[in-house]
Design an enzyme around this catalytic site. Structure first.
Site, PDB file in Angstrom:
ATOM      1  N   ALA A 171       0.849  -1.190   0.000  1.00 41.90           N
ATOM      2  CA  ALA A 171       0.000   0.000   0.000  1.00 41.90           C
ATOM      3  C   ALA A 171       0.883   1.238   0.000  1.00 41.90           C
ATOM      4  O   ALA A 171       2.109   1.142  -0.049  1.00 41.90           O
ATOM      5  CB  ALA A 171      -0.900  -0.007   1.238  1.00 41.90           C
ATOM      6  N   ASN A 172       0.260   2.396   0.025  1.00 47.94           N
ATOM      7  CA  ASN A 172       1.018   3.631   0.201  1.00 47.94           C
ATOM      8  C   ASN A 172       0.191   4.604   1.031  1.00 47.94           C
ATOM      9  O   ASN A 172      -0.985   4.375   1.297  1.00 47.94           O
ATOM     10  CB  ASN A 172       1.443   4.226  -1.149  1.00 47.94           C
ATOM     11  CG  ASN A 172       0.267   4.697  -1.966  1.00 47.94           C
ATOM     12  OD1 ASN A 172      -0.443   5.617  -1.591  1.00 47.94           O
ATOM     13  ND2 ASN A 172       0.039   4.029  -3.103  1.00 47.94           N
ATOM     14  N   ARG A 173       0.842   5.680   1.473  1.00 45.95           N
ATOM     15  CA  ARG A 173       0.250   6.532   2.497  1.00 45.95           C
ATOM     16  C   ARG A 173      -0.725   7.575   1.955  1.00 45.95           C
ATOM     17  O   ARG A 173      -1.121   8.484   2.687  1.00 45.95           O
ATOM     18  CB  ARG A 173       1.362   7.226   3.302  1.00 45.95           C
ATOM     19  CG  ARG A 173       2.264   6.241   4.012  1.00 45.95           C
ATOM     20  CD  ARG A 173       3.232   6.868   4.989  1.00 45.95           C
ATOM     21  NE  ARG A 173       4.208   5.878   5.430  1.00 45.95           N
ATOM     22  CZ  ARG A 173       3.983   4.961   6.375  1.00 45.95           C
ATOM     23  NH1 ARG A 173       2.816   4.915   6.981  1.00 45.95           N
ATOM     24  NH2 ARG A 173       4.902   4.088   6.696  1.00 45.95           N
TER      25      ARG A 173
END
Lengths: 233, 233
Positions: free
Chosen positions: B41-43
């Site tokens: 995932a990413n932020r």
């Protein structure tokens, strides 16, 4: 009827078999950074772990809840320690000892990214980067083998696909914990993120397969089993 | 004063310079599965992309918002298409064409896991598994080079560390998009997940560096720039 309800309420409120006991609960996923913007996560919602922390607190235990990132409110009566990575979770758990009971319900990442970058990884035209992984500390095994600091009762969780009971029974022996709560997270089930859970409680004395019930009900039943354990030892 | 407020409201409500225009906006992260329980995932919170979709809709555009997993409510007046992976996002974008303007604000994963497992990966004592990555489709470049189906105005985002404007200017040329909104996501800033944003709007005519402002304000200003663009072409 009103009198009955009030009486039941006070009877319930007075049911504190874990008063004086210290409990450590882990919950949620861990996030393992790849670089400043990317990370490896997992689909744990934290619902089961948070429900267990709340259920133990309702029975009178002093609960420390060490939790990865979730969307959940803090359960009433618990001291919550927020963490992101598995290594942070282990450090927080060790800081929470001594405890009478530890329930490791978090979905801890088995692996982190070795040498996570402090700059965003870029596409450089040379194809995808190799993502080297390193093994994370095993929090359940570490607590189970903590010598003098070992909680008297260590409960692990097993999220399995395939032959759930056999795999989780082997996990219990391998980790050195006392109980394992095993559930099936195959693609066809909705345990991750869902409200219900179908679990098997695996102890030295054998396996109890519980009917599908809400995660709050699983938590309440597990907390009562913990209380019963301490009343018989 | 009440009359003024009502007049202002109707004046604003009547400001629909994008009426009759179709807009495509992407927002949020993508989740790239490793196995049934783990993913990369990413932020990205989706706040900036969702705010842009809402701002374009307020100016009268018919907006399709293709969004990865976020905690945000759907912006009013937008048709929202939820997706998880980059490949799903590309397919949803292509299905949303034709569009007059595309704003690619999502933080699309550059890479997915090659051959994601349909069973949970296990620690087998042989050390961590190799995580082979494969390059994801480049949605911004694909839309920018879509020939007859290319939106008249394609706007990309650049989340950069280091020399933000230079890197984003190069990205604009490489991707073939018209505008790039560049922001700094270094560890010291709070762009990811925060309420504010500090951006540079990079066009063929040059760079506008905007003051730090709320993501809603960035969205409103960008939507007005889009409207101005269509009024001058």
């Amino acid at each position: 009827e009103i009198v009955d309800a009030i009486a039941a309420h006070f009877a319930d409120a007075a049911h504190k078999p874990l008063a004086g006991r210290r409990a450590l609960v882990t919950s949620g996923p861990t996030h393992e950074p790849i670089d400043p913007v990317r990370y490896i996560a997992n689909r744990s919602s934290g619902k089961q772990g948070h429900a267990i922390a709340g259920a133990l607190a309702r029975l009178g235990a002093a609960v420390t809840l060490v939790s990865g990132p979730t969307r959940l409110p803090d359960p009433p009566g618990c001291a919550v320690v927020p963490i992101e990575t598995a290594r942070e979770m282990l450090a927080a758990c060790e800081a929470a000892l001594p405890a009478d009971v530890a329930v490791c319900a978090a979905a801890v990442a088995d692996w982190r990214v070795a040498g996570a970058s402090d700059r965003k990884l870029k596409k450089d035209g040379g194809g995808p980067p190799a993502l080297a992984l390193a093994e994370n500390p095993d929090i359940l095994a570490t607590l189970s083998k903590a010598g003098e600091r070992r909680p008297a009762l260590v409960v692990g969780f097993a999220a399995e696909t395939g032959d759930v009971v056999a795999t989780a029974t082997a996990k219990r022996a391998r980790k050195g914990c006392d109980w394992i709560v095993a559930n099936d997270v195959s693609l066809g089930t909705t345990t991750f993120g869902g409200a219900d859970n179908t679990v098997h409680l695996i102890r030295e004395s054998g396996v109890e397969s519980w009917p599908t019930m809400g995660k709050d009900a699983v938590a309440a039943r597990l907390a009562e089993a913990v209380a019963a354990h301490f009343q018989t030892v």
